[in-house]
Design a protein around this motif. Structure first.
Motif, PDB file in Angstrom:
ATOM      1  N   LEU A 254      18.734  31.241 -30.976  1.00 20.88           N
ATOM      2  CA  LEU A 254      20.113  31.674 -30.822  1.00 20.88           C
ATOM      3  C   LEU A 254      20.166  33.159 -30.510  1.00 20.88           C
ATOM      4  O   LEU A 254      20.907  33.605 -29.630  1.00 20.88           O
ATOM      5  CB  LEU A 254      20.835  31.381 -32.130  1.00 20.88           C
ATOM      6  N   ASP A 255      19.371  33.920 -31.244  1.00 16.42           N
ATOM      7  CA  ASP A 255      19.344  35.366 -30.994  1.00 16.42           C
ATOM      8  C   ASP A 255      18.861  35.656 -29.584  1.00 16.42           C
ATOM      9  O   ASP A 255      19.413  36.529 -28.899  1.00 16.42           O
ATOM     10  CB  ASP A 255      18.423  36.069 -31.994  1.00 16.42           C
ATOM     11  N   ILE A 258      21.636  34.866 -27.140  1.00 13.39           N
ATOM     12  CA  ILE A 258      22.682  35.887 -27.171  1.00 13.39           C
ATOM     13  C   ILE A 258      22.223  37.135 -26.421  1.00 13.39           C
ATOM     14  O   ILE A 258      22.952  37.707 -25.610  1.00 13.39           O
ATOM     15  CB  ILE A 258      23.044  36.248 -28.630  1.00 13.39           C
ATOM     16  N   ARG A 262      23.861  38.757 -23.066  1.00 13.25           N
ATOM     17  CA  ARG A 262      24.291  40.165 -22.996  1.00 13.25           C
ATOM     18  C   ARG A 262      23.593  40.896 -21.862  1.00 13.25           C
ATOM     19  O   ARG A 262      24.195  41.694 -21.154  1.00 13.25           O
ATOM     20  CB  ARG A 262      23.986  40.876 -24.307  1.00 13.25           C
ATOM     21  N   SER A 271      23.037  45.240 -29.924  1.00 15.50           N
ATOM     22  CA  SER A 271      23.749  44.557 -31.002  1.00 15.50           C
ATOM     23  C   SER A 271      24.304  45.531 -32.012  1.00 15.50           C
ATOM     24  O   SER A 271      25.109  45.174 -32.843  1.00 15.50           O
ATOM     25  CB  SER A 271      22.823  43.566 -31.717  1.00 15.50           C
TER      26      SER A 271
ATOM     27  N   MET B   1      19.914  38.131 -37.700  1.00 20.00           N
ATOM     28  CA  MET B   1      20.468  39.376 -37.120  1.00 20.00           C
ATOM     29  C   MET B   1      19.310  40.313 -36.831  1.00 20.00           C
ATOM     30  O   MET B   1      18.520  40.618 -37.708  1.00 20.00           O
ATOM     31  CB  MET B   1      21.369  40.020 -38.163  1.00 20.00           C
ATOM     32  N   THR B   2      19.200  40.766 -35.623  1.00 15.88           N
ATOM     33  CA  THR B   2      18.087  41.674 -35.292  1.00 15.88           C
ATOM     34  C   THR B   2      18.628  43.079 -35.042  1.00 15.88           C
ATOM     35  O   THR B   2      19.755  43.266 -34.587  1.00 15.88           O
ATOM     36  CB  THR B   2      17.376  41.227 -34.022  1.00 15.88           C
ATOM     37  N   ASP B  22      25.961  42.615 -37.244  1.00 15.82           N
ATOM     38  CA  ASP B  22      26.401  42.042 -35.978  1.00 15.82           C
ATOM     39  C   ASP B  22      27.363  40.889 -36.256  1.00 15.82           C
ATOM     40  O   ASP B  22      26.977  39.844 -36.767  1.00 15.82           O
ATOM     41  CB  ASP B  22      25.181  41.515 -35.223  1.00 15.82           C
ATOM     42  N   THR B  24      29.362  39.457 -33.935  1.00 13.78           N
ATOM     43  CA  THR B  24      29.792  38.693 -32.757  1.00 13.78           C
ATOM     44  C   THR B  24      29.692  37.206 -33.085  1.00 13.78           C
ATOM     45  O   THR B  24      28.728  36.762 -33.691  1.00 13.78           O
ATOM     46  CB  THR B  24      28.905  38.978 -31.533  1.00 13.78           C
ATOM     47  N   ARG B  26      28.849  33.400 -33.024  1.00 10.29           N
ATOM     48  CA  ARG B  26      27.722  32.699 -32.447  1.00 10.29           C
ATOM     49  C   ARG B  26      28.230  31.613 -31.495  1.00 10.29           C
ATOM     50  O   ARG B  26      29.227  30.984 -31.771  1.00 10.29           O
ATOM     51  CB  ARG B  26      26.904  32.021 -33.549  1.00 10.29           C
ATOM     52  N   VAL B  27      27.467  31.430 -30.428  1.00  8.50           N
ATOM     53  CA  VAL B  27      27.813  30.328 -29.517  1.00  8.50           C
ATOM     54  C   VAL B  27      26.820  29.190 -29.760  1.00  8.50           C
ATOM     55  O   VAL B  27      25.720  29.433 -30.232  1.00  8.50           O
ATOM     56  CB  VAL B  27      27.762  30.789 -28.044  1.00  8.50           C
ATOM     57  N   ARG B  29      23.911  26.377 -29.132  1.00 11.05           N
ATOM     58  CA  ARG B  29      22.680  26.568 -28.393  1.00 11.05           C
ATOM     59  C   ARG B  29      22.850  26.110 -26.955  1.00 11.05           C
ATOM     60  O   ARG B  29      23.546  25.144 -26.689  1.00 11.05           O
ATOM     61  CB  ARG B  29      21.571  25.759 -29.042  1.00 11.05           C
ATOM     62  N   PRO B  30      22.222  26.844 -26.035  1.00  9.91           N
ATOM     63  CA  PRO B  30      22.355  26.458 -24.619  1.00  9.91           C
ATOM     64  C   PRO B  30      21.849  25.048 -24.394  1.00  9.91           C
ATOM     65  O   PRO B  30      20.825  24.668 -24.934  1.00  9.91           O
ATOM     66  CB  PRO B  30      21.487  27.489 -23.890  1.00  9.91           C
ATOM     67  N   ARG B  35      16.654  19.729 -23.476  1.00  6.92           N
ATOM     68  CA  ARG B  35      17.341  19.297 -24.672  1.00  6.92           C
ATOM     69  C   ARG B  35      18.235  18.104 -24.385  1.00  6.92           C
ATOM     70  O   ARG B  35      18.355  17.182 -25.183  1.00  6.92           O
ATOM     71  CB  ARG B  35      18.170  20.447 -25.246  1.00  6.92           C
TER      72      ARG B  35
END
Lengths: 276, 171
Positions: A254-255, A258, A262, A271, B1-2, B22, B24, B26-27, B29-30, B35
């Motif tokens: 997910l990260d 994202i 971006r 971020s 969170m990174t 952070d 924002t 979350r969306v 998963r693509p 998948r």
């Protein structure tokens, strides 16, 4: 993550297996290695007792059935069946606890145990089929015990398939918890099937007040139970850790996604906000 | 969170004012092609499993719930069963004796005995004193049961046999 332009063939291995001391390289640990060693030692003891020290069911000490050498299948078939029940109980319990607590741990526990349980159910059916061929004269019959066990396998393979179909972790955890609880309803049916219906499969030998087995045979059977319980624990440690790492990977994915979105937007916004 | 600039995997504990946390949204998963394929495969598996479960439940309601008639029931239901194929259960009494190209023996349950004429082989555990399940039908005169399949319904006992103990009457 820095806001670099990422191309289609980016090597993201540093996200999966981070270099440096932060990430585990496998699901093993000192504890699991000890557990594995105990399981192996127990297995060796079981082989010794099961194949050599316990008597064949023949001769003057034979039971009324006179199973002969094939009675030794009992020492594997009964323990794996009991462990299969236990594994699915853990799945149901984990599902119930997840519905109550909503923590990831219970969901991962339930999923890991379901998979290990399916392995043990398959082993039960295979060893049982071998037993049936020799003792009853048939590889398979649709009697109450066998039918309900086959249904149990199908139900929990369905549980595993359901886990792959649902993508959102929270939705998956909730729905699979419910599915696991419903599927578990078959376990008491399997256990009591020999009492509730007429079956070809024998009635209980040990889960009763007067066990109809004694001596070295009883000891070997109990040893088998312990060995396969330890094997179950060892498998669970690894499978649970694997589930955990997979869940972390999903979070990472997910990260990454994202960050890629971006980056595509072309800004240098990281971020942390508008900082270079 | 990174944490952004550092590029490390240490969780970002800084306050919002300092640039951490952070928030924002979350969306999901693509939805990559891989998948999507895996998802369809799992749905197919689920459908197959549901069909299998349905089949098993059909078996459960049919043969599994009445796997055999006991000898006394089979005698009582003789006319009702007619020439239908069914399974009969009883304890083998006495020795087998050869009859033409078959084998004859008697089974008893709950006071009633039935003569069986069996064509074919017997399982290795077959012997007098053990309960057996025979598959076949009543003969034309409904006196003898013609069996072509024997299943030995061994008991739950693994203890040394007591020669004076009678085999269990439990169905």
């Amino acid at each position: 993550m820095t806001a670099e332009r990422t191309g289609p063939a980016t090597d993201r291995s540093h996200l999966v297996a981070p270099r440096g001391p932060t990430g585990p390289e496998g699901t093993g640990s000192r504890g699991s290695r000890v557990l594995g060693a105990v399981a192996l030692a127990g297995l060796a003891a079981l082989l010794l007792f099961g194949l050599v020290l316990s008597p064949s069911d023949a001769g003057p000490n034979a039971s009324e059935n006179e199973f002969g050498q094939m009675v030794r299948i009992l020492y594997v078939h009964v323990p794996v069946a009991i462990v299969c029940f236990l594994a699915f109980f853990v799945t149901a319990f984990g599902g119930a606890m997840y519905l109550w607590r909503k923590t990831e741990f219970w969901d991962l526990l339930a999923a890991a145990s379901a998979e290990v349980g399916v392995v043990f159910t398959t082993l039960t059916l295979i060893t049982g089929s071998l037993w049936g061929r020799v003792a009853w004269g048939t590889w398979w019959e649709w009697d109450a015990r066998l039918t309900s066990t086959a249904l149990l396998l199908v139900l929990f393979v369905g549980y595993l398939a359901l886990r792959r179909v649902i993508t959102d972790p929270q939705v998956r955890a909730r729905r699979c918890a419910i599915a696991g609880l419903i599927a578990f309803a078959d376990v008491p049916i399997v256990h009591f099937s020999v009492d509730w219906w007429r079956s070809l499969h024998q009635t209980a030998t040990i889960t009763r007040f007067n066990p109809t087995i004694d001596g070295i045979k009883l000891f070997t059977l109990m040893l088998g139970m312990v060995v396969f319980l330890v094997a179950y624990a060892w498998l669970m440690v690894h499978r649970f850790r694997l589930q955990f790492v997979q869940a972390r990977l999903e979070d990472r994915g997910l990260d990454v996604a994202i960050a890629e979105r971006r980056a595509e937007a072309g800004t240098l916004v990281t971020s942390s906000g508008l900082r270079p | 969170m990174t944490s952004a600039g550092a590029g490390s995997d240490v969780p970002d504990d800084r306050d919002l004012d300092d640039g951490g946390l952070d928030l924002t949204p979350r969306v999901p998963r693509p939805n990559t092609p891989a998948r999507r394929r895996r998802r369809w495969a799992s749905i197919v598996v689920l459908v197959v499993l549901m069909i299998a479960a349905g089949f098993i439940i059909r078996q459960a309601l049919g043969t599994a719930s009445l796997f055999f008639y006991n000898a006394d029931e089979a005698v009582a239901k003789r006319t009702e069963l007619g020439a239908r194929r069914f399974r009969i259960q009883g304890t083998v009494v006495g020795q087998t004796r050869p009859v033409a190209d078959a084998v004859a023996f008697t089974i008893a349950f709950n006071g009633k005995s039935v003569d069986i004429v069996h064509t074919g082989s017997e399982p290795p555990l077959f012997k007098p004193g053990l309960p057996v399940v025979c598959e076949g039908r009543w003969d034309a005169k409904q006196v003898v049961f013609d069996s072509d399949r024997i299943l030995v319904k061994h008991t739950e006992s693994y203890k040394k046999a007591n020669p004076t103990r009678v085999a269990s009457d439990k169905p």
